[in-house]
Design a protein around this motif. Structure first.
Motif, PDB file in Angstrom:
ATOM      1  N   SER A 287     -11.282   5.023   3.639  1.00  9.24           N
ATOM      2  CA  SER A 287     -11.654   6.293   3.003  1.00  9.24           C
ATOM      3  C   SER A 287     -10.420   6.989   2.438  1.00  9.24           C
ATOM      4  CB  SER A 287     -12.373   7.200   4.002  1.00  9.24           C
ATOM      5  OG  SER A 287     -13.641   6.678   4.336  1.00  9.24           O
ATOM      6  N   ASN A 288      -9.322   6.933   3.182  1.00  9.96           N
ATOM      7  CA  ASN A 288      -8.078   7.523   2.677  1.00  9.96           C
ATOM      8  C   ASN A 288      -7.612   6.799   1.423  1.00  9.96           C
ATOM      9  OD1 ASN A 288      -5.488   9.032   2.773  1.00  9.96           O
ATOM     10  ND2 ASN A 288      -4.663   7.026   3.270  1.00  9.96           N
TER      11      ASN A 288
ATOM     12  N   THR B 169      -0.386  11.965   9.594  1.00 10.04           N
ATOM     13  CA  THR B 169      -0.244  11.770   8.146  1.00 10.04           C
ATOM     14  C   THR B 169      -1.537  11.168   7.603  1.00 10.04           C
ATOM     15  OG1 THR B 169       0.623   9.527   8.398  1.00 10.04           O
ATOM     16  CG2 THR B 169       2.234  11.346   8.380  1.00 10.04           C
ATOM     17  N   ALA B 170      -1.667  11.165   6.285  1.00  7.26           N
ATOM     18  CA  ALA B 170      -2.849  10.554   5.671  1.00  7.26           C
ATOM     19  C   ALA B 170      -2.884   9.054   5.932  1.00  7.26           C
ATOM     20  CB  ALA B 170      -2.861  10.830   4.176  1.00  7.26           C
ATOM     21  N   GLY B 171      -1.715   8.402   5.868  1.00  9.18           N
ATOM     22  CA  GLY B 171      -1.672   6.967   6.090  1.00  9.18           C
ATOM     23  C   GLY B 171      -2.053   6.549   7.488  1.00  9.18           C
TER      24      GLY B 171
ATOM     25  N   ILE C 243       7.703  11.939  11.572  1.00 10.33           N
ATOM     26  CA  ILE C 243       6.341  11.421  11.476  1.00 10.33           C
ATOM     27  C   ILE C 243       6.080  10.797  10.104  1.00 10.33           C
ATOM     28  CG2 ILE C 243       5.399  13.045  13.167  1.00 10.33           C
ATOM     29  CD1 ILE C 243       4.311  14.687  10.792  1.00 10.33           C
ATOM     30  N   SER C 244       7.116  10.666   9.309  1.00  9.91           N
ATOM     31  CA  SER C 244       6.985  10.171   7.947  1.00  9.91           C
ATOM     32  C   SER C 244       7.482   8.736   7.832  1.00  9.91           C
ATOM     33  CB  SER C 244       7.777  11.071   6.989  1.00  9.91           C
ATOM     34  OG  SER C 244       8.019  10.424   5.762  1.00  9.91           O
ATOM     35  N   GLY C 245       6.703   7.893   7.158  1.00 11.12           N
ATOM     36  CA  GLY C 245       7.123   6.525   6.926  1.00 11.12           C
ATOM     37  C   GLY C 245       8.376   6.446   6.080  1.00 11.12           C
ATOM     38  N   ALA C 246       8.530   7.392   5.173  1.00  7.96           N
ATOM     39  CA  ALA C 246       9.716   7.415   4.319  1.00  7.96           C
ATOM     40  C   ALA C 246      10.974   7.761   5.113  1.00  7.96           C
ATOM     41  CB  ALA C 246       9.523   8.422   3.194  1.00  7.96           C
TER      42      ALA C 246
ATOM     43  N   ALA D 137       3.000  -2.916  -3.274  1.00  2.85           N
ATOM     44  CA  ALA D 137       2.952  -2.209  -4.557  1.00  2.85           C
ATOM     45  C   ALA D 137       3.068  -0.695  -4.399  1.00  2.85           C
ATOM     46  CB  ALA D 137       1.686  -2.561  -5.326  1.00  2.85           C
ATOM     47  N   GLY D 138       3.556  -0.258  -3.240  1.00  6.37           N
ATOM     48  CA  GLY D 138       3.734   1.170  -3.005  1.00  6.37           C
ATOM     49  C   GLY D 138       2.458   1.926  -2.707  1.00  6.37           C
ATOM     50  N   LEU D 139       1.363   1.206  -2.485  1.00  6.54           N
ATOM     51  CA  LEU D 139       0.061   1.832  -2.222  1.00  6.54           C
ATOM     52  C   LEU D 139      -0.202   1.922  -0.727  1.00  6.54           C
ATOM     53  CD1 LEU D 139      -1.963  -0.225  -4.860  1.00  6.54           C
ATOM     54  CD2 LEU D 139      -1.046   2.093  -5.148  1.00  6.54           C
ATOM     55  N   VAL D 140      -0.837   2.996  -0.304  1.00  8.88           N
ATOM     56  CA  VAL D 140      -1.161   3.154   1.116  1.00  8.88           C
ATOM     57  C   VAL D 140      -2.460   2.389   1.395  1.00  8.88           C
ATOM     58  CG1 VAL D 140      -1.458   4.807   3.002  1.00  8.88           C
ATOM     59  CG2 VAL D 140      -0.062   5.411   1.027  1.00  8.88           C
ATOM     60  N   GLU D 141      -2.369   1.076   1.256  1.00  5.85           N
ATOM     61  CA  GLU D 141      -3.547   0.217   1.385  1.00  5.85           C
ATOM     62  C   GLU D 141      -3.271  -0.995   2.274  1.00  5.85           C
ATOM     63  OE1 GLU D 141      -5.308  -0.653  -2.426  1.00  5.85           O
ATOM     64  OE2 GLU D 141      -4.922   1.367  -3.187  1.00  5.85           O
ATOM     65  N   VAL D 142      -2.360  -1.863   1.834  1.00  8.92           N
ATOM     66  CA  VAL D 142      -1.994  -3.062   2.586  1.00  8.92           C
ATOM     67  C   VAL D 142      -0.523  -2.952   2.954  1.00  8.92           C
ATOM     68  CG1 VAL D 142      -1.730  -5.576   2.458  1.00  8.92           C
ATOM     69  CG2 VAL D 142      -3.674  -4.484   1.338  1.00  8.92           C
ATOM     70  N   PRO D 143      -0.188  -3.025   4.238  1.00  7.83           N
ATOM     71  CA  PRO D 143      -1.025  -3.314   5.416  1.00  7.83           C
ATOM     72  C   PRO D 143      -1.524  -2.068   6.142  1.00  7.83           C
ATOM     73  CG  PRO D 143       1.257  -3.361   6.062  1.00  7.83           C
ATOM     74  CD  PRO D 143       1.245  -3.001   4.596  1.00  7.83           C
TER      75      PRO D 143
END
Length: 295
Positions: free
Chosen positions: A103-104, A115-117, A160-163, A213-219
């Motif tokens: 959904s995110n 976080t959203a991720g 708490i940030s992945g970055a 690809a910089g997307l919060v999708e995989v993984p």
């Protein structure tokens, strides 16, 4: 007091005969200058938003990249039709984590926790348990205070940030928050909450943030699953009386140090890890070409 030490929260709770959640609520009331009821209502609203996100999940949604979508539905069907290896509650945890993470990625309404991720971890453990144990809204709201207090301490002492600190900082923190909330809901002590947090963070320490690809999708979506499953196992260990040998605040500090020393390639830059695999590079190139063709 500030929410900058798990030990300080635990000590205050024990000295004043309070629950962990009550200490956190008191800090919220003081910092935001609101009533206890207004503070509680904010937590209720957070819980309702989580329930709404779960209820409005649709398995036919896909992200523009085509990488994410439908796995929550697949897991739900598998759980309903098969004798799963993980059992009833854990299967629902896995399913809910997938649904929330998808959904995110599909830009639906979620609760960033922290976080959203990492939005799938906390609702993944709480929603199935609320059904199983017939928990009331305020029961969950109190557990959310526990989770919020844990997240606040980690945010202050580490990140708490992945970055900033890799996925250990996002999924790891969410897992720690969920583990502590579960211990509270099952009647564990404040010290058991601390041990659950420490074990959850230790288990995911060093986890890199390497979005394809910089997307919060995989993984990212599937890591919500491992964060939720880790939270359940750590909560059970803590409730069984198993303790973290390393004190919880020291574990948090160590996680922060690991994040600071993590190469930039592993901190949400999509330059290392899975993002740097041939598959990851193919996806990146495909999406870049797609964007260029639309210009």
């Amino acid at each position: 007091m500030a929410l900058d030490s798990m030990v300080e929260i635990i000590d205050r709770a024990e000295q004043e005969g309070l629950a962990f959640w009550q200490v956190v609520q008191a800090v919220d009331v003081e910092e935001r200058q609101v009533t206890a009821e207004a503070s509680m209502e904010k937590m209720r609203a957070t819980w309702r938003a989580m329930l709404e996100s779960d209820a409005t999940y649709r398995g036919d949604r896909r992200t523009p990249s085509g990488l994410v979508g439908g796995d929550g539905k697949r897991m739900r069907l598998y759980t309903a039709e098969n004798h799963t290896l993980s059992g009833g509650y854990m299967s629902e945890v896995i399913t809910t984590a997938l649904c929330m993470g998808e959904s995110n990625a599909c830009m639906r309404k979620i609760v960033a926790a922290p976080t959203a991720g990492a939005c799938g971890v906390l609702p993944a453990v709480l929603i199935p348990l609320s059904w199983q144990d017939d928990l009331k809204e305020d029961d969950i709201a109190r557990a959310l205070y526990v989770a919020a207090g844990i997240g606040a301490v980690i945010g202050f002492r580490a990140c708490i940030s992945g970055a900033s600190g890799g996925c250990q900082a996002e999924i790891g923190t969410a897992s720690a928050m969920a583990a502590g909330a579960l211990v509270h809901l099952r009647g564990g002590s404040c010290r058991q909450v601390g041990h659950a947090v420490a074990m959850a963070l230790k288990n995911l320490m060093g986890l890199v943030c390497d979005p394809v690809a910089g997307l919060v999708e995989v993984p990212c979506v599937k890591r919500n699953v491992i964060g939720a499953v880790n939270a359940v196992s750590c909560a059970d260990m803590a409730l069984a009386g198993i303790e973290s040998r390393v004190p919880v605040d020291q574990v948090i500090d160590a996680m922060g140090s690991v994040g600071q020393h993590m190469p930039v390639e592993f901190r949400e830059t999509a330059l290392g890890g899975l993002a740097a695999t041939p598959f990851g590079q193919e996806v990146k190139e495909r999406l870049q070409n797609c964007r260029a063709s639309k210009m």
